[in-house]
Motif scaffolding. Structure first.
Motif, PDB file in Angstrom:
ATOM      1  N   ASP A  43      27.573   2.446  20.640  1.00 10.79           N
ATOM      2  CA  ASP A  43      28.778   2.006  21.370  1.00 10.79           C
ATOM      3  C   ASP A  43      30.020   2.732  20.864  1.00 10.79           C
ATOM      4  OD1 ASP A  43      27.208   0.285  22.815  1.00 10.79           O
ATOM      5  OD2 ASP A  43      27.624  -1.456  21.546  1.00 10.79           O
ATOM      6  N   SER A  44      30.093   2.958  19.556  1.00 10.69           N
ATOM      7  CA  SER A  44      31.243   3.686  19.006  1.00 10.69           C
ATOM      8  C   SER A  44      31.283   5.114  19.527  1.00 10.69           C
ATOM      9  CB  SER A  44      31.176   3.678  17.475  1.00 10.69           C
ATOM     10  OG  SER A  44      32.208   4.470  16.913  1.00 10.69           O
ATOM     11  N   ILE A  45      30.155   5.751  19.592  1.00 12.41           N
ATOM     12  CA  ILE A  45      30.113   7.129  20.091  1.00 12.41           C
ATOM     13  C   ILE A  45      30.466   7.164  21.569  1.00 12.41           C
ATOM     14  CG2 ILE A  45      28.585   9.081  20.513  1.00 12.41           C
ATOM     15  CD1 ILE A  45      27.105   8.353  17.962  1.00 12.41           C
ATOM     16  N   ARG A  46      30.005   6.178  22.334  1.00 11.10           N
ATOM     17  CA  ARG A  46      30.385   6.133  23.755  1.00 11.10           C
ATOM     18  C   ARG A  46      31.898   6.017  23.910  1.00 11.10           C
ATOM     19  NH1 ARG A  46      25.770   2.607  23.982  1.00 11.10           N
ATOM     20  NH2 ARG A  46      24.020   3.617  25.087  1.00 11.10           N
TER      21      ARG A  46
ATOM     22  N   ASP B 209      43.155  26.129  28.858  1.00  9.61           N
ATOM     23  CA  ASP B 209      41.728  26.334  29.081  1.00  9.61           C
ATOM     24  C   ASP B 209      40.950  26.296  27.765  1.00  9.61           C
ATOM     25  OD1 ASP B 209      42.083  26.541  31.791  1.00  9.61           O
ATOM     26  OD2 ASP B 209      42.268  28.737  31.763  1.00  9.61           O
ATOM     27  N   ALA B 210      41.531  26.893  26.724  1.00  7.83           N
ATOM     28  CA  ALA B 210      40.860  26.868  25.414  1.00  7.83           C
ATOM     29  C   ALA B 210      40.765  25.438  24.883  1.00  7.83           C
ATOM     30  CB  ALA B 210      41.611  27.752  24.431  1.00  7.83           C
ATOM     31  N   GLN B 211      41.808  24.658  25.072  1.00  7.57           N
ATOM     32  CA  GLN B 211      41.770  23.262  24.633  1.00  7.57           C
ATOM     33  C   GLN B 211      40.720  22.470  25.423  1.00  7.57           C
ATOM     34  OE1 GLN B 211      45.786  21.895  25.121  1.00  7.57           O
ATOM     35  NE2 GLN B 211      46.535  22.926  23.269  1.00  7.57           N
ATOM     36  N   ILE B 212      40.634  22.734  26.726  1.00  4.29           N
ATOM     37  CA  ILE B 212      39.619  22.041  27.541  1.00  4.29           C
ATOM     38  C   ILE B 212      38.217  22.432  27.092  1.00  4.29           C
ATOM     39  CG2 ILE B 212      38.680  21.861  29.869  1.00  4.29           C
ATOM     40  CD1 ILE B 212      41.517  22.116  30.948  1.00  4.29           C
ATOM     41  N   ALA B 213      38.009  23.722  26.784  1.00  3.32           N
ATOM     42  CA  ALA B 213      36.690  24.163  26.318  1.00  3.32           C
ATOM     43  C   ALA B 213      36.329  23.493  24.997  1.00  3.32           C
ATOM     44  CB  ALA B 213      36.672  25.683  26.177  1.00  3.32           C
TER      45      ALA B 213
ATOM     46  N   GLN C  45      33.232  19.208  22.185  1.00  3.92           N
ATOM     47  CA  GLN C  45      33.274  17.940  21.466  1.00  3.92           C
ATOM     48  C   GLN C  45      32.493  16.861  22.216  1.00  3.92           C
ATOM     49  OE1 GLN C  45      37.236  16.756  20.447  1.00  3.92           O
ATOM     50  NE2 GLN C  45      36.590  14.886  19.375  1.00  3.92           N
ATOM     51  N   VAL C  46      32.621  16.848  23.541  1.00  5.27           N
ATOM     52  CA  VAL C  46      31.854  15.890  24.344  1.00  5.27           C
ATOM     53  C   VAL C  46      30.362  16.156  24.217  1.00  5.27           C
ATOM     54  CG1 VAL C  46      31.348  15.179  26.706  1.00  5.27           C
ATOM     55  CG2 VAL C  46      33.708  15.403  25.966  1.00  5.27           C
ATOM     56  N   ALA C  47      29.973  17.439  24.256  1.00  7.23           N
ATOM     57  CA  ALA C  47      28.560  17.768  24.117  1.00  7.23           C
ATOM     58  C   ALA C  47      28.028  17.333  22.762  1.00  7.23           C
ATOM     59  CB  ALA C  47      28.346  19.274  24.315  1.00  7.23           C
ATOM     60  N   ASN C  48      28.827  17.546  21.706  1.00 10.42           N
ATOM     61  CA  ASN C  48      28.404  17.128  20.362  1.00 10.42           C
ATOM     62  C   ASN C  48      28.249  15.614  20.281  1.00 10.42           C
ATOM     63  OD1 ASN C  48      27.816  17.154  17.626  1.00 10.42           O
ATOM     64  ND2 ASN C  48      29.949  17.277  17.000  1.00 10.42           N
ATOM     65  N   LEU C  49      29.207  14.883  20.833  1.00 16.61           N
ATOM     66  CA  LEU C  49      29.122  13.424  20.818  1.00 16.61           C
ATOM     67  C   LEU C  49      27.965  12.934  21.680  1.00 16.61           C
ATOM     68  CD1 LEU C  49      32.917  12.513  21.074  1.00 16.61           C
ATOM     69  CD2 LEU C  49      31.431  12.274  19.070  1.00 16.61           C
TER      70      LEU C  49
ATOM     71  N   LEU D  23      24.934  10.624  20.580  1.00 14.69           N
ATOM     72  CA  LEU D  23      24.591   9.408  21.309  1.00 14.69           C
ATOM     73  C   LEU D  23      23.101   9.394  21.661  1.00 14.69           C
ATOM     74  CD1 LEU D  23      25.404   6.812  22.740  1.00 14.69           C
ATOM     75  CD2 LEU D  23      25.991   8.184  24.757  1.00 14.69           C
ATOM     76  N   ARG D  24      22.571  10.537  22.107  1.00 15.48           N
ATOM     77  CA  ARG D  24      21.136  10.601  22.410  1.00 15.48           C
ATOM     78  C   ARG D  24      20.300  10.330  21.167  1.00 15.48           C
ATOM     79  NH1 ARG D  24      22.870  14.949  25.697  1.00 15.48           N
ATOM     80  NH2 ARG D  24      22.337  16.446  24.068  1.00 15.48           N
ATOM     81  N   GLN D  25      20.754  10.831  20.024  1.00 21.29           N
ATOM     82  CA  GLN D  25      20.043  10.564  18.779  1.00 21.29           C
ATOM     83  C   GLN D  25      20.030   9.072  18.462  1.00 21.29           C
ATOM     84  OE1 GLN D  25      21.620  12.701  15.448  1.00 21.29           O
ATOM     85  NE2 GLN D  25      20.079  11.937  14.012  1.00 21.29           N
ATOM     86  N   GLN D  26      21.165   8.405  18.679  1.00 22.72           N
ATOM     87  CA  GLN D  26      21.213   6.970  18.428  1.00 22.72           C
ATOM     88  C   GLN D  26      20.349   6.202  19.428  1.00 22.72           C
ATOM     89  OE1 GLN D  26      22.651   5.625  15.764  1.00 22.72           O
ATOM     90  NE2 GLN D  26      23.257   7.676  15.122  1.00 22.72           N
TER      91      GLN D  26
END
Length: 390
Positions: free
Chosen positions: A117-120, A235-239, A244-248, A252-255
Motif C-alpha cells: 500500500d505504501s508503494i502504491r 521532458d528530462a524530468q518526465i523521463a 521512478q514509476v517503473a522502479n516503484l 510493488l510486483r515484488q511485494q
C-alpha cells in the motif's frame, strides 16, 4: 436211465440264475476292487492332482514372471515455505484430499500488504507530479509557439521595412545625383540641392534604424527559440519520473509476489500425507510444511532379477495382487525397464579389494503403470506382481 423230457417249468427254472449267486464276470470285478484298497486309490488321485498342479505351475513359470517384493510408489511433493512468518491457518489436515490450487497453508501477510500500500501511494504521487509536468510542458509549448510566431512576424515586418527604406534611399540618391548635375549646370539652386541631400541623409539614417530593428527582431526570435530548451528540461524530468514509476512498480510486483507466496496452494490434485507445522508456529524460508501426493498417479515398482529382464517388454500386462484388497483385481502395464541395477544406487558401495568374488544376481527396477485400479493405493504398500511375458 430216465430219458423223460423235462417240463417247461423245469427248463425255465434251470435257465435262470440262482438268487444270491453273482455271475462270474461280476465276481471278477468285485475281486479286483477288493484287491485295490481305498488308501491306494486316494494316493493315486493325489499324485495325479500333484502332477497336474505341477505341470500348470511349470507352465505359468514359463509364461509369467512373478515378483513378491514390489511396492506402490508415487511422486511425494514436499511443500515448503517461500517466506518467513507466522503460520496463520492450516485448513487441510492430514488425509484431506485437495484440488489443484486449493490453499493448504497461510502465513501472516499483513506487513507485506502494508508495504505494498505504501508503494502504491508513492506511485500515485509520482504519477501526479508527472501529470503536472506534462501540463506545464503543454503550456510552455503553446507559449513558445505563439511567441515564435509573433517574433517571426516582427522579423518579416522589419525586413520589409528595411527593404522599403533601402529602395527609398536608392531613389533619393538618384535624385541627388540628378540635382547635383543640374546644380553644376546652374539649372537648380543650391537650396534644392541641399534639400535633396538632406533627404538622402535622412533615408540613410532610416535604413540604419531599420537594420537595427531587424537585428533586434532576429534576436527576439532567437530568444523565443531558446524557450524550447526549457521543454527539453521538462521532458528530462518526465523521463526521470517514468523511471521512478517503473522502479516503484517493480517493487510493488515484488511485494505482491511475496504476499501471494504467503498463501501456499497445492500444485496438484492431491492427498495431504503429513503436516510438520501447526497454526501459530513461526516458519523460515525453505522450511517444509507438508507432504502430499496425487492418488490418481501411483505406480508399482518391482525389482526383477537380471536373468528375467530379457523377457520383459514395454506394454506387457501385469496382474497386481494387493494384500489390503485380496478380492479386487488390479491390472497394470510395464511402463519402463530400468537402465541400471539397484546396486548402482545403493548408499554403500560393494568394492572387492580382496579379490574374492561371489556372483550375486542383481535386480533391475521396473515401473508398472496402473490401468485398472478399483480402489486407491497408498504409496509404500507391499504388492505382488505377475507379468505375462507371452
Amino acid at each position: 436211465m430216465d430219458q423223460s423230457i423235462p417240463s417247461a417249468a423245469g427248463r425255465i427254472a434251470a435257465s435262470e440264475p440262482t438268487v444270491g449267486v453273482l455271475p462270474k464276470r461280476q465276481k471278477e470285478r468285485r475281486r479286483i476292487r477288493l484287491a485295490l484298497p481305498p488308501k491306494f486309490l486316494a494316493a493315486i488321485v493325489v499324485v495325479l492332482l500333484a502332477l497336474a498342479y505341477g505341470g500348470y505351475e511349470l507352465y505359468l513359470r514359463w509364461t509369467h514372471i512373478y515378483e513378491y517384493d514390489a511396492r506402490v510408489s508415487a511422486d511425494i511433493v514436499t511443500v515448503s515455505s517461500r517466506a518467513d512468518g507466522w503460520v496463520m491457518e492450516m485448513p487441510a489436515p492430514e488425509g484431506t484430499r485437495v484440488a489443484s490450487g486449493q490453499m493448504v497453508a497461510r502465513i501472516d501477510d499483513r506487513t507485506v500488504k502494508l508495504r505494498a500500500d505504501s508503494i502504491r501511494a508513492q506511485i500515485e504521487g509520482v504519477r501526479a507530479e508527472r501529470t503536472k509536468l506534462r501540463a506545464e510542458r503543454r503550456l510552455s509549448l503553446n507559449q513558445v509557439d505563439a511567441l515564435t510566431k509573433t517574433r517571426v512576424a516582427a522579423v518579416e515586418a522589419r525586413a520589409k521595412a528595411l527593404s522599403a527604406a533601402r529602395s527609398d534611399l536608392d531613389l533619393a540618391k538618384l535624385d541627388f545625383e540628378r540635382n547635383k548635375v543640374l546644380f553644376e549646370r546652374k539649372v537648380v539652386g543650391e537650396r534644392q540641392l541641399q534639400v535633396v541631400q538632406a533627404a538622402v541623409e535622412k533615408l540613410e539614417a532610416q535604413v540604419l534604424q531599420c537594420k537595427a530593428e531587424h537585428q533586434q527582431a532576429l534576436g527576439a526570435l532567437e530568444e523565443a527559440k531558446a524557450e524550447t530548451d526549457k521543454l527539453g528540461v521538462i521532458d528530462a524530468q518526465i523521463a526521470a519520473l517514468d523511471h521512478q514509476v517503473a522502479n516503484l512498480a517493480a517493487q510493488l510486483r515484488q511485494q505482491v509476489v511475496d504476499a501471494e507466496d504467503r498463501t501456499i496452494r497445492s500444485p496438484i490434485p492431491a492427498v495431504i500425507d503429513r503436516t510438520f507445522v501447526l497454526p501459530g508456529e513461526y516458519v523460515a524460508s525453505g522450511q517444509r510444511i507438508l507432504l502430499l501426493h496425487n492418488p490418481d498417479e501411483v505406480w508399482v515398482e518391482a525389482n526383477i532379477k537380471e536373468t528375467q529382464v530379457g523377457r520383459l517388454k514395454i506394454g506387457q500386462k501385469v496382474i497386481v495382487s494387493v494384500d489390503a484388497y485380496p478380492n479386487d483385481k488390479f491390472v497394470g502395464r510395464v511402463a519402463r525397464i530400468g537402465s541400471a541395477t539397484t546396486a548402482r544406487f545403493a548408499l554403500l558401495p560393494t568394492p572387492n579389494p580382496s579379490g574374492n568374488f561371489t556372483k550375486i544376481t542383481q535386480r533391475v527396477p521396473v515401473k508398472i503403470d496402473m490401468v485398472e485400479m478399483p480402489k486407491p493405493l497408498t504409496p509404500g504398500m507391499m504388492v505382488e506382481v505377475e507379468i505375462d511375458v507371452r
